[in-house]
Write a protein that holds these residues in place. Structure first.
Motif, short mmCIF file in Angstrom:
data_model
loop_
_atom_site.label_atom_id
_atom_site.label_comp_id
_atom_site.label_asym_id
_atom_site.label_seq_id
_atom_site.Cartn_x
_atom_site.Cartn_y
_atom_site.Cartn_z
N LYS A 192 0.83 -1.20 0.00
CA LYS A 192 0.00 0.00 0.00
C LYS A 192 0.87 1.25 0.00
O LYS A 192 0.60 2.23 -0.72
N ARG A 194 3.93 1.51 -1.11
CA ARG A 194 4.57 1.62 -2.41
C ARG A 194 3.60 2.13 -3.47
O ARG A 194 3.95 2.97 -4.34
N THR A 195 2.36 1.65 -3.42
CA THR A 195 1.34 2.07 -4.39
C THR A 195 1.04 3.56 -4.23
O THR A 195 0.92 4.31 -5.22
N ALA A 196 0.89 3.96 -2.96
CA ALA A 196 0.61 5.38 -2.72
C ALA A 196 1.77 6.24 -3.20
O ALA A 196 1.57 7.31 -3.81
N ARG A 197 2.98 5.73 -2.97
CA ARG A 197 4.15 6.49 -3.41
C ARG A 197 4.22 6.54 -4.92
O ARG A 197 4.55 7.58 -5.52
N ASP A 198 3.89 5.41 -5.54
CA ASP A 198 3.91 5.38 -7.00
C ASP A 198 2.86 6.34 -7.58
O ASP A 198 3.13 7.09 -8.55
N TRP A 199 1.66 6.29 -6.99
CA TRP A 199 0.63 7.21 -7.47
C TRP A 199 1.00 8.67 -7.21
O TRP A 199 0.71 9.56 -8.02
N PHE A 200 1.67 8.87 -6.08
CA PHE A 200 2.14 10.23 -5.80
C PHE A 200 3.16 10.68 -6.84
O PHE A 200 3.10 11.81 -7.36
N VAL A 202 3.39 9.48 -9.86
CA VAL A 202 2.68 9.65 -11.13
C VAL A 202 1.97 11.00 -11.16
O VAL A 202 2.00 11.75 -12.15
N GLY A 203 1.29 11.30 -10.05
CA GLY A 203 0.58 12.59 -9.97
C GLY A 203 1.54 13.76 -10.09
O GLY A 203 1.28 14.76 -10.78
#
Length: 231
Positions: A192, A194-200, A202-203
């Motif tokens: 979770k 890592r996903t949040a960081r990845d989405w961050f 990406v954003g």
């Protein structure tokens, strides 16, 4: 011990008397005690003959200690200690039939008493044996019951041990599952994050890309306009 029976005939009494005197003269050590014969009473006198005074009257069966013997008379000592002379023909080497009968009856009475006691003891022993057999039967039944209970306890104990082993195995499995769950939870948390960081990222990239586009497009338009003006 020699037993003699003499009839009352004169000739037989004379022969018996001679035989007894000869027997006493030859073997004095074998006849230390004689008994008054079956006459009702005989006299013990101070000397040999009827002319001497009577020192004691002896009933039939009286035991006498022989002190001296002669042809016709015997000197003896009575149980009371009195000494005197007695006609030898009235003495016999064994107790009289009446005395022996009395002794036999006394012994028989004693044996009957002993027999009664033994019978009583035998009855007691039989009763004790009956009680012992009864108690032995109860003990055998109790022993059988205890053995059955012991077998049940052993089976229960073995079942309890098996259940305890299964519980330990289940506990081990639960602990392993809990550890796996903790690992999965940690992996999920890390995923979770890592996903949040990845989405961050990406954003942030999208925003940065928009800013760059926003900066570049106006310049492009301005250059185009300038070029058009020069034409």
């Amino acid at each position: 011990m020699l037993t003699l029976t003499c009839n009352k005939g004169a000739l037989v009494q004379f022969i018996c008397r001679i035989f007894l005197i000869s027997l006493l003269a030859i073997s004095p050590a074998m006849a230390k005690t004689l008994y008054v014969s079956d006459q009702l009473e005989i006299y013990m006198r101070a000397g040999k003959g009827n002319k001497y005074k009577i020192v004691r009257t002896l009933p039939s069966g009286t035991p006498l200690e022989i002190l001296e013997t002669s042809k016709e008379y015997t000197r003896a000592r009575a149980p009371s200690g009195t000494k005197g002379w007695i006609l030898s023909r009235f003495l016999i080497p064994v107790q009289t039939s009446r005395e022996r009968l009395n002794e036999t009856e006394q012994r028989l009475a004693q044996l009957e008493v002993k027999n009664g006691k033994l019978t009583t003891e035998i009855d007691k022993l039989r009763n004790l044996r009956g009680s012992a057999d009864h108690n032995l039967g109860k003990i055998s039944r109790s022993n059988k019951k205890l053995r059955q209970q012991l077998e049940d306890i052993k089976r229960t104990a073995s079942s309890a041990l098996a259940i305890d082993a299964e519980n330990k195995e289940f506990k081990t499995r639960i602990i392993a599952y809990e550890r796996q769950m903790q690992t999965l939870q940690q992996d999920n948390t890390q995923l979770k994050s890592r996903t949040a960081r990845d989405w961050f990222m990406v954003g942030a990239g999208v925003v940065l890309f928009g800013i760059i586009i926003g900066l570049i497009i106006p310049r492009i338009r301005w250059r185009k306009k300038s070029s058009w003006d020069t034409l």
